[in-house]
Every structure is written in C-alpha cells, then in structure tokens.
Design a protein around this motif. Structure first.
Motif, PDB file in Angstrom:
ATOM      1  N   LEU A 230       1.600   6.276 -38.942  1.00 23.75           N
ATOM      2  CA  LEU A 230       1.864   5.084 -39.701  1.00 23.75           C
ATOM      3  C   LEU A 230       1.474   5.186 -40.919  1.00 23.75           C
ATOM      4  O   LEU A 230       0.422   5.747 -41.282  1.00 23.75           O
ATOM      5  CB  LEU A 230       1.467   3.656 -38.846  1.00 23.75           C
ATOM      6  CG  LEU A 230       1.716   3.282 -37.579  1.00 23.75           C
ATOM      7  CD1 LEU A 230       0.922   2.172 -37.038  1.00 23.75           C
ATOM      8  CD2 LEU A 230       3.326   2.951 -37.660  1.00 23.75           C
TER       9      LEU A 230
ATOM     10  N   LYS B  46       4.698  -6.045 -36.357  1.00 22.27           N
ATOM     11  CA  LYS B  46       5.357  -4.790 -35.690  1.00 22.27           C
ATOM     12  C   LYS B  46       6.540  -4.368 -36.444  1.00 22.27           C
ATOM     13  O   LYS B  46       6.758  -3.209 -36.708  1.00 22.27           O
ATOM     14  CB  LYS B  46       5.785  -4.900 -34.550  1.00 22.27           C
ATOM     15  CG  LYS B  46       5.216  -3.951 -33.238  1.00 22.27           C
ATOM     16  CD  LYS B  46       5.731  -4.159 -31.837  1.00 22.27           C
ATOM     17  CE  LYS B  46       5.019  -3.539 -30.841  1.00 22.27           C
ATOM     18  NZ  LYS B  46       4.973  -3.562 -29.572  1.00 22.27           N
TER      19      LYS B  46
ATOM     20  N   LYS C  18       5.864  -2.251 -39.861  1.00 28.40           N
ATOM     21  CA  LYS C  18       5.240  -0.995 -39.666  1.00 28.40           C
ATOM     22  C   LYS C  18       6.087   0.007 -40.211  1.00 28.40           C
ATOM     23  O   LYS C  18       7.401  -0.068 -39.769  1.00 28.40           O
ATOM     24  CB  LYS C  18       4.576  -1.035 -38.413  1.00 28.40           C
ATOM     25  CG  LYS C  18       3.465  -1.765 -38.064  1.00 28.40           C
ATOM     26  CD  LYS C  18       2.566  -1.508 -36.996  1.00 28.40           C
ATOM     27  CE  LYS C  18       1.599  -2.489 -36.378  1.00 28.40           C
ATOM     28  NZ  LYS C  18       0.213  -2.242 -37.185  1.00 28.40           N
TER      29      LYS C  18
ATOM     30  N   THR D  21       6.478   4.165 -40.061  1.00 28.41           N
ATOM     31  CA  THR D  21       6.366   5.376 -39.245  1.00 28.41           C
ATOM     32  C   THR D  21       6.864   6.437 -40.034  1.00 28.41           C
ATOM     33  O   THR D  21       7.846   6.771 -40.588  1.00 28.41           O
ATOM     34  CB  THR D  21       6.869   5.313 -37.914  1.00 28.41           C
ATOM     35  OG1 THR D  21       6.660   4.199 -37.169  1.00 28.41           O
ATOM     36  CG2 THR D  21       6.629   6.511 -37.078  1.00 28.41           C
TER      37      THR D  21
ATOM     38  N   SER E  27       0.560   0.062 -43.620  1.00 27.74           N
ATOM     39  CA  SER E  27       1.217  -0.573 -42.562  1.00 27.74           C
ATOM     40  C   SER E  27       0.193  -0.635 -41.079  1.00 27.74           C
ATOM     41  O   SER E  27       0.496  -0.893 -40.060  1.00 27.74           O
ATOM     42  CB  SER E  27       2.769  -0.431 -42.106  1.00 27.74           C
ATOM     43  OG  SER E  27       2.632   0.884 -41.797  1.00 27.74           O
ATOM     44  N   TYR E  28      -0.853   0.243 -41.315  1.00 31.60           N
ATOM     45  CA  TYR E  28      -1.855   0.481 -40.401  1.00 31.60           C
ATOM     46  C   TYR E  28      -2.669  -0.851 -40.192  1.00 31.60           C
ATOM     47  O   TYR E  28      -3.133  -1.326 -41.011  1.00 31.60           O
ATOM     48  CB  TYR E  28      -2.567   1.507 -40.554  1.00 31.60           C
ATOM     49  CG  TYR E  28      -3.474   2.266 -39.644  1.00 31.60           C
ATOM     50  CD1 TYR E  28      -2.935   2.869 -38.633  1.00 31.60           C
ATOM     51  CD2 TYR E  28      -4.876   1.756 -39.226  1.00 31.60           C
ATOM     52  CE1 TYR E  28      -3.498   3.264 -37.543  1.00 31.60           C
ATOM     53  CE2 TYR E  28      -5.759   2.236 -38.272  1.00 31.60           C
ATOM     54  CZ  TYR E  28      -4.841   3.194 -37.323  1.00 31.60           C
ATOM     55  OH  TYR E  28      -5.790   3.457 -36.233  1.00 31.60           O
TER      56      TYR E  28
END
Length: 177
Positions: free
Chosen positions: A58, A69, A72, A74, A62-63
């Motif tokens: 991530l 959710k 976040k 990726t 956004s960690y």
C-alpha cells in the motif's frame, strides 16, 4: 527528450525491426544511450524477490487503520508510467501514472530492515533460450508475414522460430507468483 524521439518516430510510416527504432531514437537526440536488451539480461528474480521485497504494497499515505478501504492505494506496476528511486531512501519508490501527472504515490517496497542475506551476485537468466512469445501474438505476426518487405524477411524468419507459450500457461504461471 522523449517527446522529441516520439515525434521523430511518428514521422515514419512503417518500422519493422528494433534496430530501426534504435536508429530513429539516436537520430532524434544524440544524448540518448541506447542498449538493446538481450535474453541473458532478463534475470530470474522469482527466487530472491520475496526475501527482499513485499508482494502486496500500500502507498505510504494510505497505510494504516485510519484510512478508509476505498481510499487505499495499492502498488500496481501496470498502471505506472514513471518511477523515481533515490539512493538515500532505498526501497522507496515514487510513482506517477503518466510522465507529467501531478499526483504521485510513495511505496516502501523493501521488506522490513534487519538481517537479510546480500543480493545474489550470480543473477541467473530467466530463460535458457529465446523469450517465449504468446502463441496468439505469434499467430497474428504470421498473418502479417505477406506484407513484410523482402529485406526484413530474415529477421522475421528468426522471430517465427522462437518458442511460444499459451495464454493459459502464462496465466497459471502468474497465479503462482
């Protein structure tokens, strides 16, 4: 510099070989250093990658639990056009979805610091011979064979002799990663 090369390449109606691309890029800007990758340059990182790098990452922003959710981000290499790395922050990669994109995301790709074995110095090539071409792509290339000028036939005869792989095999190999 990339824009200059791109405009120069677009002026050509047909380009048949990687060497033609190299020549066009060199003509567009003398500051480019061009090196054609060879099969032996592609190393097998599957053996040592998990020891050093995270599989799912991530973004730094956004960690954590405080980020919903749906917010976040990726790490997805297929969506990234620009990577920035720095010697002062090993493992941290700043990404942008396009060259001139204002939005960037930082990803810490390295596993936690600690005792890790050194990177292998004998980088084993990923392929024993030529890099396999997807059999559907090969079939598409062969359909175009009748349109290839005579001076390029030798190059494509070699390409047509390369090993192929099916879509299903590639899919299953990637699922094992």
């Amino acid at each position: 510099m990339f824009g200059t090369a791109k405009r120069h390449i677009r002026k050509n109606d047909r380009i048949y070989t990687p060497t033609e691309y190299e020549n066009l890029i060199a003509e567009a800007n003398e500051n480019f250093e061009i090196r054609q990758a060879k099969t032996e340059d592609i190393i097998d990182i599957k053996k040592w990658w998990p020891t050093y790098y995270k599989k799912l990452v991530l973004s730094v922003d956004s960690y954590g639990r405080g980020v919903p959710k749906d917010k976040k981000v990726t790490f997805a290499i297929s969506k990234v056009s620009r990577f920035t790395l720095s010697k002062t922050t090993p493992g941290l990669v700043t990404t942008r979805e396009s060259i001139d994109c204002l939005v960037s995301h930082d990803f810490q790709l390295l596993q936690r610091m600690g005792t890790r074995p050194p990177l292998p110095s004998n980088n084993t090539p990923a392929y024993a011979g030529k890099v396999p071409i997807n059999e559907k792509k090969m079939a598409d290339l062969k359909k175009l064979e009748k349109y290839i000028p005579a001076e390029y036939q030798t190059f494509y005869a070699e390409v047509f002799s390369w090993p192929t792989t099916s879509v299903n095999n590639e899919y299953h190999e990637n699922q094992d990663d």
